[in-house]
Scaffold this active site. Sequence first.
Site, PDB file in Angstrom:
ATOM      1  N   ASP A  13       0.870  -1.177   0.000  1.00 28.90           N
ATOM      2  CA  ASP A  13       0.000   0.000   0.000  1.00 28.90           C
ATOM      3  C   ASP A  13       0.909   1.230   0.000  1.00 28.90           C
ATOM      4  O   ASP A  13       1.692   1.418   0.927  1.00 28.90           O
ATOM      5  CB  ASP A  13      -0.855  -0.065   1.275  1.00 28.90           C
ATOM      6  CG  ASP A  13      -1.744   1.150   1.474  1.00 28.90           C
ATOM      7  OD1 ASP A  13      -1.579   2.158   0.754  1.00 28.90           O
ATOM      8  OD2 ASP A  13      -2.600   1.095   2.371  1.00 28.90           O
ATOM      9  N   ASN A  55      -7.292  12.324 -11.082  1.00 25.94           N
ATOM     10  CA  ASN A  55      -8.079  12.627 -12.293  1.00 25.94           C
ATOM     11  C   ASN A  55      -7.996  14.133 -12.538  1.00 25.94           C
ATOM     12  O   ASN A  55      -7.484  14.879 -11.710  1.00 25.94           O
ATOM     13  CB  ASN A  55      -9.522  12.123 -12.170  1.00 25.94           C
ATOM     14  CG  ASN A  55     -10.248  12.763 -11.005  1.00 25.94           C
ATOM     15  OD1 ASN A  55     -10.380  13.981 -10.935  1.00 25.94           O
ATOM     16  ND2 ASN A  55     -10.692  11.943 -10.056  1.00 25.94           N
ATOM     17  N   GLY A  94      -9.831   4.163  -5.791  1.00 30.92           N
ATOM     18  CA  GLY A  94      -8.511   3.555  -5.998  1.00 30.92           C
ATOM     19  C   GLY A  94      -7.431   4.163  -5.121  1.00 30.92           C
ATOM     20  O   GLY A  94      -7.658   4.501  -3.955  1.00 30.92           O
ATOM     21  N   VAL A  95      -6.251   4.320  -5.697  1.00 31.03           N
ATOM     22  CA  VAL A  95      -5.116   4.825  -4.925  1.00 31.03           C
ATOM     23  C   VAL A  95      -5.343   6.297  -4.530  1.00 31.03           C
ATOM     24  O   VAL A  95      -4.897   6.733  -3.460  1.00 31.03           O
ATOM     25  CB  VAL A  95      -3.796   4.608  -5.713  1.00 31.03           C
ATOM     26  CG1 VAL A  95      -3.667   5.501  -6.906  1.00 31.03           C
ATOM     27  CG2 VAL A  95      -2.598   4.754  -4.792  1.00 31.03           C
ATOM     28  N   ASP A  96      -6.042   7.027  -5.364  1.00 30.79           N
ATOM     29  CA  ASP A  96      -6.370   8.440  -5.079  1.00 30.79           C
ATOM     30  C   ASP A  96      -7.171   8.534  -3.777  1.00 30.79           C
ATOM     31  O   ASP A  96      -6.836   9.322  -2.863  1.00 30.79           O
ATOM     32  CB  ASP A  96      -7.189   8.977  -6.270  1.00 30.79           C
ATOM     33  CG  ASP A  96      -7.295  10.490  -6.303  1.00 30.79           C
ATOM     34  OD1 ASP A  96      -6.645  11.155  -5.481  1.00 30.79           O
ATOM     35  OD2 ASP A  96      -8.036  11.001  -7.179  1.00 30.79           O
ATOM     36  N   SER A 130      -2.931   4.354 -14.128  1.00 29.42           N
ATOM     37  CA  SER A 130      -3.911   4.002 -15.183  1.00 29.42           C
ATOM     38  C   SER A 130      -4.309   2.528 -15.248  1.00 29.42           C
ATOM     39  O   SER A 130      -5.171   2.180 -16.072  1.00 29.42           O
ATOM     40  CB  SER A 130      -3.442   4.429 -16.590  1.00 29.42           C
ATOM     41  OG  SER A 130      -3.610   5.810 -16.789  1.00 29.42           O
ATOM     42  N   THR A 131      -3.698   1.664 -14.425  1.00 32.30           N
ATOM     43  CA  THR A 131      -3.990   0.228 -14.593  1.00 32.30           C
ATOM     44  C   THR A 131      -5.170  -0.258 -13.751  1.00 32.30           C
ATOM     45  O   THR A 131      -5.458  -1.454 -13.733  1.00 32.30           O
ATOM     46  CB  THR A 131      -2.763  -0.650 -14.252  1.00 32.30           C
ATOM     47  OG1 THR A 131      -2.482  -0.549 -12.847  1.00 32.30           O
ATOM     48  CG2 THR A 131      -1.541  -0.251 -15.054  1.00 32.30           C
ATOM     49  N   GLY A 132      -5.847   0.664 -13.074  1.00 28.34           N
ATOM     50  CA  GLY A 132      -7.022   0.287 -12.280  1.00 28.34           C
ATOM     51  C   GLY A 132      -8.286   0.713 -13.008  1.00 28.34           C
ATOM     52  O   GLY A 132      -8.621   0.185 -14.073  1.00 28.34           O
ATOM     53  N   TYR A 168      -8.885   3.098 -14.861  1.00 30.32           N
ATOM     54  CA  TYR A 168      -8.676   3.579 -16.228  1.00 30.32           C
ATOM     55  C   TYR A 168      -8.316   2.475 -17.232  1.00 30.32           C
ATOM     56  O   TYR A 168      -8.146   2.758 -18.435  1.00 30.32           O
ATOM     57  CB  TYR A 168      -7.624   4.691 -16.255  1.00 30.32           C
ATOM     58  CG  TYR A 168      -8.136   6.037 -15.759  1.00 30.32           C
ATOM     59  CD1 TYR A 168      -9.469   6.215 -15.402  1.00 30.32           C
ATOM     60  CD2 TYR A 168      -7.297   7.138 -15.656  1.00 30.32           C
ATOM     61  CE1 TYR A 168      -9.943   7.446 -14.948  1.00 30.32           C
ATOM     62  CE2 TYR A 168      -7.765   8.375 -15.211  1.00 30.32           C
ATOM     63  CZ  TYR A 168      -9.088   8.520 -14.858  1.00 30.32           C
ATOM     64  OH  TYR A 168      -9.553   9.730 -14.419  1.00 30.32           O
TER      65      TYR A 168
END
Length: 173
Positions: A9, A23, A31-33, A120-122, A124
């Site tokens: 994490d 974004n 997500g991570v945001d 971008s791999t989640g 998006y």
Amino acid sequence: MKIEVVRGDITRIAADAIVNAANTSLLGGGGVDGAIHRAGGPAILEDCRKIIARQGGCKTGEAVITGAGDLPAKYVIHTVGPVWNGGTHGEEEKLASCYRNSLQLARDHQCCTVTFPNISTGIYHFPKEKAAAIAVRAVQSFLAGQPAGINVIFVCFDEENYSLLKAELKIGH
Ligand code: AR6
């Protein structure tokens, strides 16, 4: 200069700068945001609002820097990855720009250690294998041009990204 890969994490790992997969609104998300804003507290959003007031958000492929609130870091670098849309809309170049622009900001703020999520791999949906190759190439070529050392740690939340990043960096399993 060193590039490492760990599984975990990103909010738990100390660094000078933690990169966030944000974004264009810079107002937070999932997500991570979401994890970064939750763990860092309201100070991060306050800093984001100042940037929004100044420049109206952040374009895809670009990056902005804020304080890190309660996170074990000095800064959060918010970059906006491309939404995968078939690969014919400049997604690959925009993803490479995210890594480059984030590292430029880190360097400008004298950061020695920078952690990255797999941008971008989640949500998006950028294909993970392509994203891993782009991430490693972009980071390696940026660091190769830098006299001062920056250490980069890819912090992978999921096993698939962890394996792909290790393979790209030719680290044994
Ligand atoms: N630490 C490290 N990596 C994480 C964590 C964590 N705590 N949580 C998730 N990941 P995503 P995107 C990984 O969806 O695809 C947000 O709503 C996750 O497994 O966070 O760039 C933003 O506001 C994946 O590999 O970001 C945007 O609207 C990677 O982080 C949108 O999602 C990126 O997944 C951005 O989508």
